[in-house]
Write an enzyme that holds these catalytic residues in place. Sequence first.
Site, PDB file in Angstrom:
ATOM      1  N   GLY A 252       0.820  -1.208   0.000  1.00 12.48           N
ATOM      2  CA  GLY A 252       0.000   0.000   0.000  1.00 12.48           C
ATOM      3  C   GLY A 252       0.854   1.258   0.000  1.00 12.48           C
TER       4      GLY A 252
ATOM      5  N   ARG B 188       7.350   1.888   1.131  1.00 15.05           N
ATOM      6  CA  ARG B 188       7.635   0.463   1.319  1.00 15.05           C
ATOM      7  C   ARG B 188       8.059  -0.159  -0.016  1.00 15.05           C
ATOM      8  NH1 ARG B 188       5.037  -1.657   6.081  1.00 15.05           N
ATOM      9  NH2 ARG B 188       6.247  -0.603   7.680  1.00 15.05           N
TER      10      ARG B 188
ATOM     11  N   ASP C  24      -1.427  -5.094  13.923  1.00 15.38           N
ATOM     12  CA  ASP C  24      -2.161  -4.715  15.130  1.00 15.38           C
ATOM     13  C   ASP C  24      -3.241  -5.772  15.355  1.00 15.38           C
ATOM     14  OD1 ASP C  24      -3.040  -2.769  12.694  1.00 15.38           O
ATOM     15  OD2 ASP C  24      -4.794  -3.510  13.737  1.00 15.38           O
TER      16      ASP C  24
ATOM     17  N   ARG D  91       1.939  11.030  -8.855  1.00 13.79           N
ATOM     18  CA  ARG D  91       1.274  11.218  -7.548  1.00 13.79           C
ATOM     19  C   ARG D  91       2.098  10.681  -6.384  1.00 13.79           C
ATOM     20  NH1 ARG D  91      -4.791  11.799  -7.710  1.00 13.79           N
ATOM     21  NH2 ARG D  91      -5.206  12.398  -9.830  1.00 13.79           N
TER      22      ARG D  91
ATOM     23  N   SER E  51      -0.285  -4.884   5.441  1.00 14.04           N
ATOM     24  CA  SER E  51      -0.513  -5.189   6.848  1.00 14.04           C
ATOM     25  C   SER E  51      -1.999  -5.452   7.070  1.00 14.04           C
ATOM     26  CB  SER E  51      -0.037  -4.032   7.737  1.00 14.04           C
ATOM     27  OG  SER E  51      -0.751  -2.869   7.403  1.00 14.04           O
TER      28      SER E  51
ATOM     29  N   ARG F 170      -0.359  -8.811  -3.405  1.00 17.03           N
ATOM     30  CA  ARG F 170      -0.440  -7.718  -2.446  1.00 17.03           C
ATOM     31  C   ARG F 170       0.413  -8.063  -1.241  1.00 17.03           C
ATOM     32  NH1 ARG F 170      -2.072  -4.047   1.000  1.00 17.03           N
ATOM     33  NH2 ARG F 170      -3.191  -4.624   2.883  1.00 17.03           N
TER      34      ARG F 170
ATOM     35  N   ARG G 188       8.635  -3.281  12.548  1.00 16.43           N
ATOM     36  CA  ARG G 188       7.815  -3.357  11.331  1.00 16.43           C
ATOM     37  C   ARG G 188       8.641  -3.743  10.114  1.00 16.43           C
ATOM     38  NH1 ARG G 188       2.422  -0.545  11.542  1.00 16.43           N
ATOM     39  NH2 ARG G 188       2.116  -0.478  13.764  1.00 16.43           N
TER      40      ARG G 188
HETATM   41  N1  HPA Z   1      -8.323  -2.408   9.789  1.00 18.41           N
HETATM   42  C1  HPA Z   1      -8.233  -2.280   8.472  1.00 18.41           C
HETATM   43  N2  HPA Z   1      -7.090  -2.359   7.827  1.00 18.41           N
HETATM   44  C2  HPA Z   1      -5.980  -2.600   8.527  1.00 18.41           C
HETATM   45  C3  HPA Z   1      -6.005  -2.751   9.902  1.00 18.41           C
HETATM   46  C4  HPA Z   1      -7.244  -2.658  10.564  1.00 18.41           C
HETATM   47  O1  HPA Z   1      -7.335  -2.778  11.797  1.00 18.41           O
HETATM   48  N3  HPA Z   1      -4.728  -2.952  10.329  1.00 18.41           N
HETATM   49  C5  HPA Z   1      -3.951  -2.942   9.230  1.00 18.41           C
HETATM   50  N4  HPA Z   1      -4.692  -2.724   8.142  1.00 18.41           N
END
Ligand code: HPA
Length: 234
Positions: free
Chosen positions: A20, A24, A204, A43, A90, A87, A217
Site C-alpha cells: 500500500g 515500502r 495490530d 502522484r 498489513s 499484495r 515493522r
Molecule cells: N483495519 C483495516 N485495515 C488494517 C487494519 C485494521 O485494523 N490494520 C492494518 N490494516
Amino acid sequence: MTIHIGAEPGQIAETVLMPGDPYRARWAAEKFLDAPKLVNEVRGMLGFTGTYKGNPVTIQGSGMGMPSFSIYANELIRDYGAKTLIRIGSCGGMQEHVKVRDVILAMTTTSVSTPSSTILRDVNFAPCADWSLLSAAAKAAKSLDVATHIGGIYSSDTFYDERPDLNEQMVRHGILGVEMEAAELYILAARHKVRALGIMTVSDHLITGEALPSSEREQSFGDMVEVALEAAFT
Ligand code: HPA
C-alpha cells in the site's frame, strides 16, 4: 504511460508486488531486487522494476483502500500485461491464535462491497487466491520459518469502523484478519485471468489491542516480501 502510471511500455514486469505504502515499495526494491530502477512516480505512488534471482519484478505502491488499489491493478493488468500480482501489506488480527508479526495468506476475501460491486450487483461472488501462488507461498513461509496462517480475511472499506457488529460477525465466522484491498485484487484477477495472492503481516490486533512496535515493522515486512518473491518464482 497510463493515467496513473508513468512507466514506458516494457518497463513493468509480468510479476508485480503491491504494497500500500509507496515508501515500502522503495524499501523492498532496494533491499530485495537487483538493479532496481524507478519506473513510476506519478502522484508519488512509487514503482520500481528490478530482478530477483534473475527474474524481472516490479514493486508498485497501491495506496490504501480498494478504490485506489483497483486503479493501479487495472492499469498494471490491462495496459502493462501484468500476469502475477501479489499484495504485500498489513492487517489487523481477528483471532486469538493469530499473533502480531504473524503472516496471513488470504485464501478467500469477504467484503461488504468492492469497486467491482457495480458490475457484480446482487451476486455474492467468492473471491479466492490463485492456488499455485498460495501453495508456493505456504511452502516458502515454512522454509523461511515464518509463522503463517492460511484462511479467510475481511477486506473492509473503513479503517475507522463505526459498525462493531460487522467485526464481531467476522470474528465469529473465523476470519483471520482485516485489511482494505485484497478482495478487489482477487476479483480483478478472476476477471482478467491472472494470478493473485494477498500476503499480510499482522501489524495490530483487534481483540488483544497489541500493536507491532515501529522498530519491528521493517523485519516483519521483509519476511513477507521474501515469501512473496519466493512464491512468485516457484
Ligand atoms: N483495519 C483495516 N485495515 C488494517 C487494519 C485494521 O485494523 N490494520 C492494518 N490494516
